[in-house]
Design a protein around this motif. Structure first.
Motif, PDB file in Angstrom:
ATOM      1  N   LEU A  30      -2.528  12.764  -6.575  1.00  0.00           N
ATOM      2  CA  LEU A  30      -1.715  11.620  -6.144  1.00  0.00           C
ATOM      3  C   LEU A  30      -0.696  11.257  -7.223  1.00  0.00           C
ATOM      4  N   GLU A  31      -1.121  11.266  -8.482  1.00  0.00           N
ATOM      5  CA  GLU A  31      -0.176  10.943  -9.554  1.00  0.00           C
ATOM      6  C   GLU A  31       0.977  11.952  -9.599  1.00  0.00           C
ATOM      7  N   PHE A  34       3.255  11.213  -6.590  1.00  0.00           N
ATOM      8  CA  PHE A  34       4.081  10.018  -6.830  1.00  0.00           C
ATOM      9  C   PHE A  34       5.190  10.300  -7.837  1.00  0.00           C
ATOM     10  N   THR A  35       4.911  11.136  -8.795  1.00  0.00           N
ATOM     11  CA  THR A  35       5.910  11.441  -9.819  1.00  0.00           C
ATOM     12  C   THR A  35       7.005  12.352  -9.268  1.00  0.00           C
ATOM     13  N   HIS A  39       7.217   7.788  -3.085  1.00  0.00           N
ATOM     14  CA  HIS A  39       6.226   6.723  -2.979  1.00  0.00           C
ATOM     15  C   HIS A  39       5.919   6.317  -1.545  1.00  0.00           C
ATOM     16  N   GLU A  40       6.510   7.001  -0.566  1.00  0.00           N
ATOM     17  CA  GLU A  40       6.248   6.646   0.834  1.00  0.00           C
ATOM     18  C   GLU A  40       4.967   7.331   1.314  1.00  0.00           C
ATOM     19  N   LEU A  41       4.389   6.753   2.355  1.00  0.00           N
ATOM     20  CA  LEU A  41       3.163   7.343   2.892  1.00  0.00           C
ATOM     21  C   LEU A  41       3.409   8.771   3.384  1.00  0.00           C
ATOM     22  N   VAL A  44       3.226  11.078   0.517  1.00  0.00           N
ATOM     23  CA  VAL A  44       1.852  11.282   0.062  1.00  0.00           C
ATOM     24  C   VAL A  44       1.160  12.337   0.920  1.00  0.00           C
ATOM     25  N   PHE A  66      -5.525   9.496   5.846  1.00  0.00           N
ATOM     26  CA  PHE A  66      -5.351   9.077   4.443  1.00  0.00           C
ATOM     27  C   PHE A  66      -5.615   7.583   4.286  1.00  0.00           C
ATOM     28  N   ARG A  67      -5.064   6.790   5.206  1.00  0.00           N
ATOM     29  CA  ARG A  67      -5.303   5.336   5.145  1.00  0.00           C
ATOM     30  C   ARG A  67      -6.798   5.020   5.160  1.00  0.00           C
TER      31      ARG A  67
ATOM     32  N   LEU B 236       6.201   6.259 -12.738  1.00  0.00           N
ATOM     33  CA  LEU B 236       6.223   6.684 -11.331  1.00  0.00           C
ATOM     34  C   LEU B 236       4.840   7.109 -10.846  1.00  0.00           C
ATOM     35  N   SER B 237       4.043   7.689 -11.731  1.00  0.00           N
ATOM     36  CA  SER B 237       2.736   8.230 -11.336  1.00  0.00           C
ATOM     37  C   SER B 237       1.807   7.170 -10.758  1.00  0.00           C
ATOM     38  N   GLY B 239       2.481   5.101  -8.529  1.00  0.00           N
ATOM     39  CA  GLY B 239       2.722   4.904  -7.108  1.00  0.00           C
ATOM     40  C   GLY B 239       3.459   3.616  -6.788  1.00  0.00           C
ATOM     41  N   PRO B 240       3.511   3.277  -5.493  1.00  0.00           N
ATOM     42  CA  PRO B 240       4.303   2.127  -5.065  1.00  0.00           C
ATOM     43  C   PRO B 240       3.682   0.800  -5.502  1.00  0.00           C
ATOM     44  N   TRP B 271      -2.395   0.213   2.315  1.00  0.00           N
ATOM     45  CA  TRP B 271      -2.739   1.486   1.686  1.00  0.00           C
ATOM     46  C   TRP B 271      -2.246   1.543   0.239  1.00  0.00           C
ATOM     47  N   LEU B 279      -6.692   4.629  -8.015  1.00  0.00           N
ATOM     48  CA  LEU B 279      -6.156   5.231  -9.244  1.00  0.00           C
ATOM     49  C   LEU B 279      -6.575   4.430 -10.475  1.00  0.00           C
TER      50      LEU B 279
END
Lengths: 75, 337
Positions: A30-31, A34-35, A39-41, A44, A66-67, B236-237, B239-240, B271, B279
């Motif tokens: 996930l990290e 996101f990097t 950042h949107e679902l 992901v 996922f949710r 950034l890692s 997340g939102p 979510w 995390l």
């Protein structure tokens, strides 16, 4: 009856259990997503699936799965 | 009463201001049906929780011969001193003297019992002196009450005077140096100009030329309890959800020790909230801890007279203001003033 232990220095105060290998792998991926991906679902779900980090039952993630799973893990 | 003893300016300045709320320990430190001895504002206390969860905080001193009540026996709604069995109810009233029934101690409120509240997983208590026994109005930090904000408490015990721990929070510039090697404070300029901006509950101490890059501002809030609010960007890692915030409080334990309370919070829902929490527990909490350890290592290494031989500059305005506030508070509460 009394506890006079000093100092209290505990790294992990939020955990209910040690993360499993699956949880560590999901978190690290996930990290990365996101990097690199966003950042949107949708980012992901696409990012996890493209890295072959699938849902616990081995199937590709959907937004719904996922949710549900992240709610179980992060509630 | 315990809080009036030795209440000189120096003693209050060193052990914490009276007539306000302070955090004591995390709620989880006192299980239902349990007792726990703690030290706060330089005095020993007994935290006592009934099986239904109701919490009480008593001076840890039997009114008979001053034995610690914390060595005694939990009797459900009262504690029995181990020495002679004197029973004290949670409001501080002597409920029984088993060795001499009818003794004139019975029915008298001889033990200090502090008002307590539990907030965000922490126990807060009101430490009033004899002239101010009624609890001051308490306004809780918004990040701990806002349903759109999610927070984890981190508690740690440091061998550091309480005021040094608060001063560290009113000194944002240390972030760019002490925490340069960290997951969240590696960025931004290492030079800055600061200003103080007054608010109706305290003051902001903030950089004039950088925002949202490092630890760039802090607000001191005095709302019945002293706390700070600050914000630090996540990489950034994470997340939102944007930056994470910290609500910080410090418990003055005694002249050389304190307990620090850091609620790491983030404005996230759905979510995004679940992902941050996952995390945080799995990877981020460790990194936050490593940053906190940098603070502890530095503050515990400061000499005992650290604030006696200083050469301050513009970045220390926030600290200077803080000391002035606390010093004035200690002077107004002193029995010798």
């Amino acid at each position: 009856m009394t506890d006079t232990t000093w100092p209290y220095l505990d790294v992990h105060q939020s955990r209910t259990h040690d993360p499993t290998p699956y949880e560590y792998k999901l978190a690290a991926t996930l990290e990365e997503v996101f990097t690199k991906d966003g950042h949107e679902l949708t980012d992901v779900v696409r990012g996890l699936n493209s890295r072959q980090v699938h849902a616990p039952d081995g199937t590709p993630w959907t937004e719904e799965s996922f949710r549900t799973e992240i709610h179980r893990l992060g509630a | 009463m315990p809080l009036s003893r030795q209440a000189t300016v120096e003693h209050i300045y060193a052990t914490g201001l009276r007539n306000q709320w302070h955090p004591v320990v995390p709620s989880s430190f006192v299980a239902p049906g349990a007792m726990r001895k703690v030290t706060a504002l330089g005095e020993p206390w007994l935290l006592f929780r009934r099986s239904d969860g109701t919490l009480a905080m008593l001076a840890d001193r039997c009114p008979h011969r001053s034995a610690p009540l914390s060595l005694g026996i939990h009797l459900g709604d009262r504690v029995a001193c181990w020495y002679h069995g004197v029973e004290v109810a949670t409001d501080g009233t002597v409920s029984a003297v088993p060795g001499l029934p009818g003794c004139n101690l019975e029915g008298r409120k001889l033990v200090t019992s502090l008002p307590v509240r539990e907030v965000g997983g922490a126990i807060l208590a009101y430490f009033g002196d004899e002239q101010h026994p009624e609890p001051a109005e308490l306004t809780l930090p918004e990040p701990l009450t806002d349903p759109g904000t999610d927070a984890f408490l981190c508690y740690a015990e440091w061998n550091v005077p309480w005021r040094y721990a608060v001063e560290n929070l009113l000194d944002p510039m240390h972030g760019a140096f002490l925490h340069h090697e960290s997951h969240s404070m590696y960025d931004g300029d290492t030079t800055a100009k600061f200003r103080i901006r007054e608010t109706d509950r305290g003051y902001f101490f903030e950089k004039t030329d950088q925002r949202g890059v490092n630890f760039d501002w802090v607000e001191l809030c005095r709302t019945g309890v002293d706390w700070v609010d600050l914000e630090i960007p996540y990489p950034l890692s994470a997340g939102p959800g944007g930056p994470f915030g910290i609500v910080g409080m410090v418990c003055p334990v005694d002249e050389r020790r304190c307990g620090v309370f850091f609620w790491r919070y983030r404005r996230v829902r759905g979510w995004q909230r679940d992902t941050w929490r996952f995390l945080y527990r799995t990877l981020i909490e460790q990194r936050h801890w490593d940053v906190l350890e940098q603070d502890r290592a530095m503050l515990e290494a400061l000499p005992a007279d650290a604030d006696q031989q200083e050469n301050l500059y513009q970045h220390d305005l926030g600290v200077v203001r803080l000391r002035r506030l606390f010093r004035a508070g200690a002077e107004s509460q002193s029995v010798t003033s």
